[in-house]
Structures are given as structure tokens and as C-alpha cells.
Design a protein around this motif. Structure first.
Motif, PDB file in Angstrom:
ATOM      1  N   LEU A 170     -36.468  -3.398 -14.571  1.00 50.39           N
ATOM      2  CA  LEU A 170     -36.801  -1.943 -14.685  1.00 50.39           C
ATOM      3  C   LEU A 170     -38.343  -1.679 -15.190  1.00 50.39           C
ATOM      4  N   SER A 171     -38.475  -3.089 -15.924  1.00 46.46           N
ATOM      5  CA  SER A 171     -39.896  -2.846 -16.331  1.00 46.46           C
ATOM      6  C   SER A 171     -41.005  -2.884 -15.479  1.00 46.46           C
ATOM      7  N   GLU A 172     -40.846  -4.006 -14.499  1.00 45.62           N
ATOM      8  CA  GLU A 172     -41.747  -4.130 -13.350  1.00 45.62           C
ATOM      9  C   GLU A 172     -41.706  -3.070 -12.530  1.00 45.62           C
ATOM     10  N   ILE A 173     -40.649  -2.459 -12.205  1.00 47.60           N
ATOM     11  CA  ILE A 173     -40.644  -1.173 -11.309  1.00 47.60           C
ATOM     12  C   ILE A 173     -41.486   0.083 -12.060  1.00 47.60           C
ATOM     13  N   GLU A 174     -41.239   0.015 -13.592  1.00 48.74           N
ATOM     14  CA  GLU A 174     -41.869   1.090 -14.198  1.00 48.74           C
ATOM     15  C   GLU A 174     -43.612   0.724 -13.987  1.00 48.74           C
ATOM     16  N   ASP A 175     -43.758  -0.183 -14.207  1.00 51.23           N
ATOM     17  CA  ASP A 175     -45.283  -0.664 -13.993  1.00 51.23           C
ATOM     18  C   ASP A 175     -45.865  -0.130 -12.703  1.00 51.23           C
ATOM     19  N   GLU A 176     -44.877  -0.220 -11.481  1.00 51.69           N
ATOM     20  CA  GLU A 176     -45.182  -0.077 -10.116  1.00 51.69           C
ATOM     21  C   GLU A 176     -45.438   1.121 -10.196  1.00 51.69           C
ATOM     22  N   LEU A 177     -44.525   2.232 -10.495  1.00 52.07           N
ATOM     23  CA  LEU A 177     -44.595   3.666 -10.608  1.00 52.07           C
ATOM     24  C   LEU A 177     -45.776   4.337 -11.131  1.00 52.07           C
ATOM     25  N   TYR A 178     -45.984   3.657 -12.391  1.00 57.53           N
ATOM     26  CA  TYR A 178     -47.176   4.161 -12.954  1.00 57.53           C
ATOM     27  C   TYR A 178     -48.519   3.836 -12.232  1.00 57.53           C
ATOM     28  N   LYS A 179     -48.473   2.832 -11.398  1.00 63.60           N
ATOM     29  CA  LYS A 179     -49.554   2.317 -10.941  1.00 63.60           C
ATOM     30  C   LYS A 179     -50.046   3.300  -9.709  1.00 63.60           C
ATOM     31  N   VAL A 180     -49.155   3.888  -9.245  1.00 60.42           N
ATOM     32  CA  VAL A 180     -48.828   4.936  -8.184  1.00 60.42           C
ATOM     33  C   VAL A 180     -49.710   6.151  -8.790  1.00 60.42           C
ATOM     34  N   TYR A 181     -49.291   6.571 -10.101  1.00 57.11           N
ATOM     35  CA  TYR A 181     -49.886   7.699 -10.560  1.00 57.11           C
ATOM     36  C   TYR A 181     -51.444   7.393 -10.809  1.00 57.11           C
ATOM     37  N   TYR A 182     -51.743   6.311 -11.496  1.00 52.18           N
ATOM     38  CA  TYR A 182     -53.390   5.852 -11.578  1.00 52.18           C
ATOM     39  C   TYR A 182     -53.907   5.695 -10.251  1.00 52.18           C
ATOM     40  N   HIS A 183     -53.499   5.195  -9.264  1.00 54.26           N
ATOM     41  CA  HIS A 183     -54.156   4.892  -8.141  1.00 54.26           C
ATOM     42  C   HIS A 183     -54.411   6.055  -7.444  1.00 54.26           C
ATOM     43  N   ARG A 184     -53.572   7.175  -7.639  1.00 51.94           N
ATOM     44  CA  ARG A 184     -53.993   8.417  -6.968  1.00 51.94           C
ATOM     45  C   ARG A 184     -55.234   9.174  -7.500  1.00 51.94           C
ATOM     46  N   ILE A 185     -55.252   9.208  -8.808  1.00 53.32           N
ATOM     47  CA  ILE A 185     -56.669   9.452  -9.648  1.00 53.32           C
ATOM     48  C   ILE A 185     -57.781   8.690  -9.405  1.00 53.32           C
ATOM     49  N   LEU A 186     -57.463   7.343  -9.511  1.00 55.03           N
ATOM     50  CA  LEU A 186     -58.581   6.602  -9.731  1.00 55.03           C
ATOM     51  C   LEU A 186     -59.330   6.379  -8.175  1.00 55.03           C
ATOM     52  N   SER A 187     -58.716   6.796  -7.238  1.00 54.30           N
ATOM     53  CA  SER A 187     -59.444   6.711  -5.747  1.00 54.30           C
ATOM     54  C   SER A 187     -59.950   7.964  -5.461  1.00 54.30           C
ATOM     55  N   MET A 188     -60.076   8.906  -6.350  1.00 55.45           N
ATOM     56  CA  MET A 188     -60.838  10.198  -6.132  1.00 55.45           C
ATOM     57  C   MET A 188     -62.437   9.867  -6.284  1.00 55.45           C
ATOM     58  N   ARG A 189     -63.156  10.438  -5.286  1.00 55.47           N
ATOM     59  CA  ARG A 189     -64.584  10.508  -5.266  1.00 55.47           C
ATOM     60  C   ARG A 189     -65.025  11.642  -5.831  1.00 55.47           C
ATOM     61  N   PRO A 190     -65.238  11.596  -7.351  1.00 53.59           N
ATOM     62  CA  PRO A 190     -65.803  12.942  -7.948  1.00 53.59           C
ATOM     63  C   PRO A 190     -67.004  13.196  -7.347  1.00 53.59           C
ATOM     64  N   ASN A 191     -67.263  14.551  -6.994  1.00 55.45           N
ATOM     65  CA  ASN A 191     -68.541  15.016  -6.590  1.00 55.45           C
ATOM     66  C   ASN A 191     -69.147  16.080  -7.576  1.00 55.45           C
ATOM     67  N   GLU A 192     -68.598  16.096  -8.792  1.00 53.35           N
ATOM     68  CA  GLU A 192     -69.029  17.179  -9.922  1.00 53.35           C
ATOM     69  C   GLU A 192     -68.695  16.453 -11.197  1.00 53.35           C
ATOM     70  N   LEU A 193     -69.335  17.092 -12.134  1.00 51.32           N
ATOM     71  CA  LEU A 193     -69.131  16.421 -13.439  1.00 51.32           C
ATOM     72  C   LEU A 193     -67.936  16.419 -14.148  1.00 51.32           C
ATOM     73  N   ALA A 194     -67.396  17.463 -13.979  1.00 54.66           N
ATOM     74  CA  ALA A 194     -66.070  17.726 -14.412  1.00 54.66           C
ATOM     75  C   ALA A 194     -64.941  16.824 -14.000  1.00 54.66           C
ATOM     76  N   LEU A 195     -65.067  16.344 -12.731  1.00 53.80           N
ATOM     77  CA  LEU A 195     -64.089  15.632 -12.111  1.00 53.80           C
ATOM     78  C   LEU A 195     -64.473  14.093 -12.672  1.00 53.80           C
ATOM     79  N   LYS A 196     -65.818  13.841 -12.689  1.00 61.16           N
ATOM     80  CA  LYS A 196     -66.302  12.508 -13.074  1.00 61.16           C
ATOM     81  C   LYS A 196     -65.782  12.177 -14.625  1.00 61.16           C
TER      82      LYS A 196
END
Length: 340
Positions: A170-196
Motif C-alpha cells: 500500500l505504501s508503494e501504491i500511495e507513492d504512485e497516487l501522489y506522483k499522479v497529483y504532483y505530475h499534473r501540476i509540475l507539467s504545467m508551463r506557467p505563462n504568468e507570475l501567479a502560476l510560476k
């Protein structure tokens, strides 16, 4: 006479609302008093604070640390929901994105609860009603078996990892689920200061999570390959290559190398328990966030700072409550608190 307009007006409003909420946080000096109280005295103290409503609401059903646990979770969820509800425009979009981490929390809370045979009512009390899904949606999952819950998420980014329940830990699965969350945000290409500012905030959080993972697994003599499977890609200074370098170092060399990163200033590692070292990283992170928030007072940063401080307060109160209930010595409880 003049009024703020445009983007700054959005931030001025939400930052002002959060500033009012921030005044309700328990001052750091109060923790010394709380440490010298009994469990019942701590609960009475909290009934004079913003936690009164939730404690009174749940007192007829629960007692002891379970009452405290559920009251704290309910108050945290309501606080976050209020911030989300009073925000608008880009501020609301960023806050909503940030709060999607509670999708993973709620999903894991239900699955862990089901696997442990916890009652539906108790699982429901531990849910935090923010994120992509409504509390009504989570309630519909409570009567279902784990296999049915997993099937509900078919077609979502979580399904691949959930389908490994029973095959992986379960701890490995938990890590993978949180990676999904972080990947979504970190794949953003911020085009303004607020997002950056938002993306950089998350990247710094990822650095903290990754350095904790590396240190914890190094202590357990885990191989570099196994450590790297648990790493979240996309950190602020800790790229995957940097993480791999650190993971390959002997312990003494690793602890020395940490000093060169933004989160390593003043960290004492030699001869300390890992949990205490992790608390030092949390303090350094919060100090850095505070500094950045003061540099950008009309931005998302003061809002995110408060949301993290609120979560730290809830975690501290939970640690205090359980520690007192189990007669843990004050110095041991204090060592587990993140006091800023």
C-alpha cells in the motif's frame, strides 16, 4: 479615492480573508502551555478556539483522541473549503488544483479503512471534504467492496495504480497516487507570475518529500534503484539526476552534500533520529515559504502558506492529543512538533 482593479484586486481580497483566518492559528508560545496540560485540559483549551464547533458537534458520538482526530479533520476541511469558496478567478483555480491532493488522501482513507475493517461511519469522519470530488461522491463509495471502489476510478489517472492493490504494498501504491497529483501540476508551463509562484512552491515541497525519502531509505540500506522508484520527478533543485547522485552516496557524504541545497542550511543530521531531522526540513521549508510570501504579499503564496500552517497546526494538535492520551513524556512529544 481609488480602488485596486485587475489581477491585484483578486489577490488583495483573498489575501485579506486569509489574513483574518491566520490570526486564529495557535501562537507558537502556546505549545509550551499545551505540553503541560492533560488530554482533557487540551480539549477544554481547544473549545475556546476555532475548533469548538467541531468538538461540540462530534462529542455525542466520540470521546478521547478519536474525538480530537475527527474534530481536527472536520475543521481543516471546512477551513480549506471556506478559502476555496471565497476565492475567484485564477486564485480559485490554483487553490482548487492545490486541494486535489485530498482526492488521494480520501481515496486512501477509504481503502485503508475498508481493508482494516473500520466502520463506514468512522471512515466518513476522517474524510476531508475538498478536492475534485464532492463529499457525497465519497459517501457513495463507503458501502462498496475495495474491488468495486477501484472499478469506480476506471479511466482516471489513478486506476493503473489502484489496480495493483493486493500485488504491491500500500505504501508503494500511495507513492504512485501522489506522483499522479504532483505530475499534473509540475507539467504545467506557467505563462504568468501567479502560476510560476504556485509551481515553484510545489517543486520545493517535492524537494522536501524527496530528501526525506532518500534519507529514510538510505537508513534502511535500500538500493539506489529502489530509492529512485519512490522519487517524485520535477523538484526545485532535486532533479532525478540529483536524487540519483545523493542516493548513491555513503551516509556521511550524503549528509554533507545536503548542506549545498536550499533546504540544507543549518540542518543537523549527525546522531539525530530521522523524525527529528524531517521536522527540521519542514521548518526550513516554512521559513522559505514565509520569506517568499513576504516578497510577494499580493499573490497566491500567503494563501498557500496559511494552508500549510493550518495543516501543521492540526498535525501538532493530533500529536499532542495522542501523546498525552498514551502518557508519552513531554520531551518526546515536543520533539515531534513542528513549532515555527
Amino acid at each position: 479615492m481609488f480602488s485596486l482593479t485587475g489581477k491585484h484586486a483578486t489577490w488583495a481580497y483573498i489575501v485579506a480573508r486569509v489574513k483574518v483566518m491566520k490570526r486564529n492559528l495557535i501562537p507558537s508560545e502556546e505549545y509550551k502551555k499545551l505540553l503541560n496540560m492533560s488530554f482533557d485540559e487540551i480539549v477544554r483549551y481547544l473549545e475556546e478556539t476555532v475548533y469548538k464547533k467541531e468538538i461540540d458537534e462530534l462529542a455525542y458520538k466520540y470521546s478521547g483522541p478519536r474525538l480530537l482526530d475527527y474534530a481536527l479533520s472536520l475543521n481543516l476541511g471546512r477551513t480549506y473549503k471556506k478559502i476555496q469558496d471565497v476565492s475567484f478567478g485564477l486564485a480559485k483555480e490554483i487553490i482548487t488544483e492545490f486541494l486535489k491532493r485530498w482526492d488521494v488522501w480520501n481515496l486512501l482513507t477509504i481503502i485503508k479503512g475498508k481493508l482494516a475493517g473500520v466502520s463506514q461511519e468512522e471512515i466518513e469522519e476522517a474524510l476531508v471534504p475538498v478536492g475534485s470530488y464532492t463529499i457525497e461522491f465519497w459517501k457513495t463509495l463507503l458501502p462498496k467492496e475495495v474491488d468495486e471502489i477501484i472499478k469506480t476510478f476506471e479511466g482516471s489517472p489513478y486506476y493503473e495504480h489502484l489496480s495493483k492493490i493486493g500485488q504491491a504494498s500500500l505504501s508503494e501504491i500511495e507513492d504512485e497516487l501522489y506522483k499522479v497529483y504532483y505530475h499534473r501540476i509540475l507539467s504545467m508551463r506557467p505563462n504568468e507570475l501567479a502560476l510560476k509562484l504556485f509551481v515553484d512552491f510545489i517543486k520545493m515541497e517535492v524537494d522536501i518529500k524527496n530528501i526525506k525519502t532518500i534519507l529514510r531509505l538510505k537508513r534502511e540500506d535500500t538500493s539506489v534503484d529502489e530509492i529512485m522508484k519512490r522519487i517524485i520527478p520535477g523538484g526545485f533543485e532535486l532533479s532525478e539526476d540529483e536524487c540519483a547522485k545523493l542516493a548513491a552516496m555513503p551516509w556521511d557524504e550524503l549528509t554533507k552534500a545536503i548542506e549545498g541545497y536550499w533546504f540544507g542550511k543549518g540542518i543537523e543530521i549527525t546522531g539525530r533520529e530521522l523524525s527529528r531531522i524531517e521536522i527540521q526540513f519542514d521548518r526550513v521549508w516554512m521559513q522559505e515559504v514565509a520569506k517568499r510570501a513576504s516578497n510577494y504579499p499580493l499573490s497566491i503564496l500567503p494563501v498557500l502558506q496559511f494552508m500549510i500552517l493550518k495543516k501543521i497546526e492540526v498535525d501538532n494538535l493530533r500529536t499532542l492529543g495522542w501523546g498525552k492520551w498514551n502518557n508519552v513524556p513531554n520531551e518526546e512529544i515536543e520533539a515531534q512538533l513542528v513549532i515555527l
